[in-house]
Design a protein around this motif. Structure first.
Motif, mmCIF file in Angstrom:
data_model
loop_
_atom_site.group_PDB
_atom_site.id
_atom_site.type_symbol
_atom_site.label_atom_id
_atom_site.label_comp_id
_atom_site.label_asym_id
_atom_site.label_seq_id
_atom_site.Cartn_x
_atom_site.Cartn_y
_atom_site.Cartn_z
ATOM 1 N N LEU A 16 0.854 -1.183 0.000
ATOM 2 C CA LEU A 16 0.000 0.000 0.000
ATOM 3 C C LEU A 16 0.892 1.235 0.000
ATOM 4 O O LEU A 16 1.696 1.422 0.916
ATOM 5 N N ARG B 182 -1.611 -7.193 -15.013
ATOM 6 C CA ARG B 182 -2.317 -6.719 -13.833
ATOM 7 C C ARG B 182 -3.819 -6.751 -14.068
ATOM 8 O O ARG B 182 -4.298 -6.644 -15.196
ATOM 9 N N ALA C 59 -7.247 -5.036 -12.250
ATOM 10 C CA ALA C 59 -7.907 -4.182 -11.285
ATOM 11 C C ALA C 59 -9.279 -4.755 -10.953
ATOM 12 O O ALA C 59 -9.841 -5.523 -11.741
ATOM 13 N N PRO D 158 -2.926 6.219 -8.785
ATOM 14 C CA PRO D 158 -4.058 5.426 -8.297
ATOM 15 C C PRO D 158 -4.554 4.410 -9.316
ATOM 16 O O PRO D 158 -4.987 3.318 -8.931
ATOM 17 N N ASP E 4 -2.875 2.587 -11.127
ATOM 18 C CA ASP E 4 -2.004 1.418 -11.131
ATOM 19 C C ASP E 4 -2.462 0.363 -10.126
ATOM 20 O O ASP E 4 -1.900 -0.735 -10.095
ATOM 21 N N THR E 5 -3.438 0.689 -9.303
ATOM 22 C CA THR E 5 -3.945 -0.249 -8.309
ATOM 23 C C THR E 5 -4.483 -1.500 -8.987
ATOM 24 O O THR E 5 -5.348 -1.423 -9.858
ATOM 25 N N GLN F 273 -0.660 -7.906 -4.552
ATOM 26 C CA GLN F 273 -1.509 -6.727 -4.592
ATOM 27 C C GLN F 273 -0.708 -5.435 -4.501
ATOM 28 O O GLN F 273 0.207 -5.314 -3.679
ATOM 29 N N VAL F 274 -1.073 -4.481 -5.341
ATOM 30 C CA VAL F 274 -0.526 -3.131 -5.296
ATOM 31 C C VAL F 274 -1.697 -2.171 -5.170
ATOM 32 O O VAL F 274 -2.616 -2.202 -5.988
ATOM 33 N N ALA F 275 -1.687 -1.343 -4.149
ATOM 34 C CA ALA F 275 -2.732 -0.353 -3.940
ATOM 35 C C ALA F 275 -2.099 1.024 -3.813
ATOM 36 O O ALA F 275 -1.213 1.229 -2.981
ATOM 37 N N VAL F 276 -2.555 1.961 -4.632
ATOM 38 C CA VAL F 276 -2.006 3.313 -4.660
ATOM 39 C C VAL F 276 -3.108 4.289 -4.291
ATOM 40 O O VAL F 276 -4.119 4.393 -4.991
ATOM 41 N N SER F 277 -2.918 5.005 -3.212
ATOM 42 C CA SER F 277 -3.892 5.979 -2.759
ATOM 43 C C SER F 277 -3.522 7.364 -3.261
ATOM 44 O O SER F 277 -2.360 7.661 -3.539
#
Length: 123
Positions: free
Chosen positions: A11, A38, A40, A88, A90-91, A118-122
């Motif tokens: 994250l 990837r 989403a 974001p 890229d999540t 998992q990759v999460a971009v805020s």
């Protein structure tokens, strides 16, 4: 036979960087082109990047070109995805894949897949 295990997801905030790793087990890693895809939430699995047998040839999706870099270390049987300036959008869950001899951008063209990281971009 190639078994793949991804790691390095997490994250992060927009603008941050992550390096994903994909460790391959098996005696013939050098015979496989490698790719990153990837997916989403609610979306189809999309091509991200690919690399040839010895790392000389690479391909990238337009959405990540200039920000992401794929590389491989055949001595360590590992492929990497360096992700910079994350956005974001890229999540997603990122998957490593292997294909005998030559890479393709087609998700259906790969023989082996990892379980994903998992990759999460805020924002």
């Amino acid at each position: 036979q190639v078994q793949l295990v991804e790691s390095g997801g997490g994250l992060v905030q927009a603008g941050d960087s992550l390096r994903l790793s994909c460790a391959a087990s098996g005696p013939t890693f050098r015979n496989y082109a490698m790719g990153w895809f990837r997916q989403a939430p609610g979306k189809e699995r999309d091509f991200v990047a690919a690399i040839g047998l010895n790392g000389g040839s690479t391909a990238y999706a337009d959405s990540v070109k200039g920000r992401f870099t794929i590389s491989r270390d055949n001595a360590k049987s590992t492929v990497y995805l360096q992700m910079n300036t994350l956005k974001p959008e890229d999540t997603a869950v990122y998957y490593c894949a292997a294909r005998r001899l030559f890479y393709t951008t087609n998700t259906y063209g790969y023989d082996y897949w990892g379980q994903g990281t998992q990759v999460a971009v805020s924002s």
